[in-house]
Design a protein around this motif. Sequence first.
Motif, PDB file in Angstrom:
ATOM      1  N   ILE A   5      25.522  48.862  50.345  1.00  0.00           N
ATOM      2  CA  ILE A   5      26.497  49.003  49.271  1.00  0.00           C
ATOM      3  C   ILE A   5      26.024  48.203  48.023  1.00  0.00           C
ATOM      4  CG2 ILE A   5      28.729  48.871  48.381  1.00  0.00           C
ATOM      5  CD1 ILE A   5      29.853  49.329  51.329  1.00  0.00           C
ATOM      6  N   TYR A   6      25.797  48.805  46.934  1.00  0.00           N
ATOM      7  CA  TYR A   6      25.473  48.139  45.832  1.00  0.00           C
ATOM      8  C   TYR A   6      26.292  48.229  44.773  1.00  0.00           C
ATOM      9  CZ  TYR A   6      22.387  46.854  41.839  1.00  0.00           C
ATOM     10  OH  TYR A   6      21.853  46.052  40.693  1.00  0.00           O
ATOM     11  N   TYR A   7      26.685  47.248  43.859  1.00  0.00           N
ATOM     12  CA  TYR A   7      27.623  47.333  42.790  1.00  0.00           C
ATOM     13  C   TYR A   7      26.825  46.686  41.516  1.00  0.00           C
ATOM     14  CZ  TYR A   7      31.159  47.800  46.116  1.00  0.00           C
ATOM     15  OH  TYR A   7      32.026  48.285  47.257  1.00  0.00           O
ATOM     16  N   LYS A   8      27.065  47.093  40.421  1.00  0.00           N
ATOM     17  CA  LYS A   8      26.473  46.885  39.258  1.00  0.00           C
ATOM     18  C   LYS A   8      27.462  46.822  37.973  1.00  0.00           C
ATOM     19  CE  LYS A   8      23.231  44.948  36.336  1.00  0.00           C
ATOM     20  NZ  LYS A   8      22.816  43.845  36.566  1.00  0.00           N
ATOM     21  N   LYS A   9      27.953  45.761  37.269  1.00  0.00           N
ATOM     22  CA  LYS A   9      28.773  45.743  36.113  1.00  0.00           C
ATOM     23  C   LYS A   9      27.925  46.083  34.950  1.00  0.00           C
ATOM     24  CE  LYS A   9      32.363  44.507  33.962  1.00  0.00           C
ATOM     25  NZ  LYS A   9      32.571  43.005  33.356  1.00  0.00           N
ATOM     26  N   LEU A  10      28.408  47.194  34.248  1.00  0.00           N
ATOM     27  CA  LEU A  10      27.697  47.725  33.069  1.00  0.00           C
ATOM     28  C   LEU A  10      28.752  47.638  31.868  1.00  0.00           C
ATOM     29  CD1 LEU A  10      26.377  51.098  34.608  1.00  0.00           C
ATOM     30  CD2 LEU A  10      25.175  48.938  34.474  1.00  0.00           C
ATOM     31  N   GLY A  11      28.077  46.628  31.105  1.00  0.00           N
ATOM     32  CA  GLY A  11      28.915  46.376  29.830  1.00  0.00           C
ATOM     33  C   GLY A  11      30.321  45.599  30.257  1.00  0.00           C
ATOM     34  N   ASP A  12      31.105  45.895  29.111  1.00  0.00           N
ATOM     35  CA  ASP A  12      32.482  45.064  29.474  1.00  0.00           C
ATOM     36  C   ASP A  12      33.344  45.960  30.386  1.00  0.00           C
ATOM     37  OD1 ASP A  12      31.961  42.983  27.808  1.00  0.00           O
ATOM     38  OD2 ASP A  12      32.261  44.223  25.923  1.00  0.00           O
ATOM     39  N   LYS A  13      33.344  47.336  30.473  1.00  0.00           N
ATOM     40  CA  LYS A  13      34.247  48.188  30.977  1.00  0.00           C
ATOM     41  C   LYS A  13      33.836  49.197  32.356  1.00  0.00           C
ATOM     42  CE  LYS A  13      37.248  48.675  27.041  1.00  0.00           C
ATOM     43  NZ  LYS A  13      37.937  49.447  26.076  1.00  0.00           N
ATOM     44  N   GLY A  14      32.354  49.092  32.417  1.00  0.00           N
ATOM     45  CA  GLY A  14      31.864  50.018  33.390  1.00  0.00           C
ATOM     46  C   GLY A  14      31.285  49.265  34.664  1.00  0.00           C
ATOM     47  N   ASN A  15      31.271  50.097  35.681  1.00  0.00           N
ATOM     48  CA  ASN A  15      31.014  49.624  36.681  1.00  0.00           C
ATOM     49  C   ASN A  15      30.273  50.655  37.734  1.00  0.00           C
ATOM     50  OD1 ASN A  15      32.873  47.358  39.188  1.00  0.00           O
ATOM     51  ND2 ASN A  15      30.662  47.798  39.107  1.00  0.00           N
TER      52      ASN A  15
END
Length: 426
Positions: free
Chosen positions: A284-294
């Motif tokens: 499982i891989y998560y990446k926060k994108l900007g202020d509101k994206g995941n």
Amino acid sequence: MRKLTFILAALLAFGHLSAQDEKIVKIEFEGLKRTKEAFLKRLIKTKEGAAYDSLLVVKDVERLNRLTGIAKAIATIAEQNGETIVKYTIDENFTIIPGPRISTASDGSFAYQLSLFEFNFLGNGQLLGASFQRNVFNSFSAFWEHPFLFSDKVGFGLNYQNITREEPVFFDDGKKDYRFNSRMIEGKFLFNFDFNNEVELGVVLVDEAYTFEGDDIIPGRPVNLNADKLFYRANYRYVDIDIDYQYFDGFQSEFTGQYIQFQNGNAAGEDFLNDFLSLRNDFIYYKKLGDKGNWANRLRLAAAIGNEDSPFAPFTLDNQLNIRGVGNVIDRGTAAIVLNTEYRHTLYEKGWFVLQSNAFMDLGSWRNPGEDFSQLFDGTSTRLYPGLGIRFIHKKIFNAVFRLDYGIGIGNDTTNGIVFGIGQYF
């Protein structure tokens, strides 16, 4: 540029080394309501009387944020006469969670599940819960788990399940429905070796039975099977994830291995329910994108060894488990490759409430009983389901994510469907 980078690294290293000389005189927790302070002090690695280590405090905050009873933890540092006070400000989760779930049973009837779980029982991270399920037949279960019973590294858990449901079994002659009953009790030890590595070792005693439902019996196929089984189960998790309410960033790998040993049963059970080894790994891989994206991704690899020809295969194709929109228990396999990828975007956030959109793609392939591993790659059993969803999130209640997804099948003989559940899909 390299020179500047070297200077900055040197300054950070100097600051870190200098901080080692500062003695921690006090550790404080602010905001605790139900969680016990003594429990948290036992878990964190920062200790009173030790030298202050900023990196250790950062790791402690990450570990606190993973606890079911904590929604958000922040550390602040104060200095007095060369001595250091570390204060952890805690925003607690509400952890007594009801778990309603509705779906359609394999016979087309209305199915539901009601559960109630306490994820921070007695304020020290214990799990206590029970559930009732109606899926053609009635089922119930009870769970207790104390991850830190013996120390901050060793815990123990028990659970009991009595599950009865109608399950389709896929023979060469066609699909047939069986009444499946499984009574099981499990005991397991939980080990937290360090901040990132966790292991579970357990033994499960199981009494299983399959009873044919209907009148159109296939000659040579079993009408009744029963077997006592012994499961030896091992689970290993590597976790390196930063959590900030609904946002996740990092990597997790979870391996589950089971050796299922046939103890005794009727003659049909001996023919169809063999000893086998079940292996599964989720990356499982998560990446926060900007202020509101995941961006969230899960790759699941699974294989059974020893019962490759049995129609009672261990891995099922199901809405709630792997492919959204495909249906409930529509196929079985002895190996699987599944990729789930989705983009989550916060549409609205105020106070405790979050409204989140979701665009996903679920892709999977199965090896049918009696087939070779090559079937995973030849396209004959591949399913592709893109879709859209919505999330209603309560930031202060543990796992309070109400999700609704609509998956659309691509290809011939596919279906579309709505999937409702609690908690993020993965």
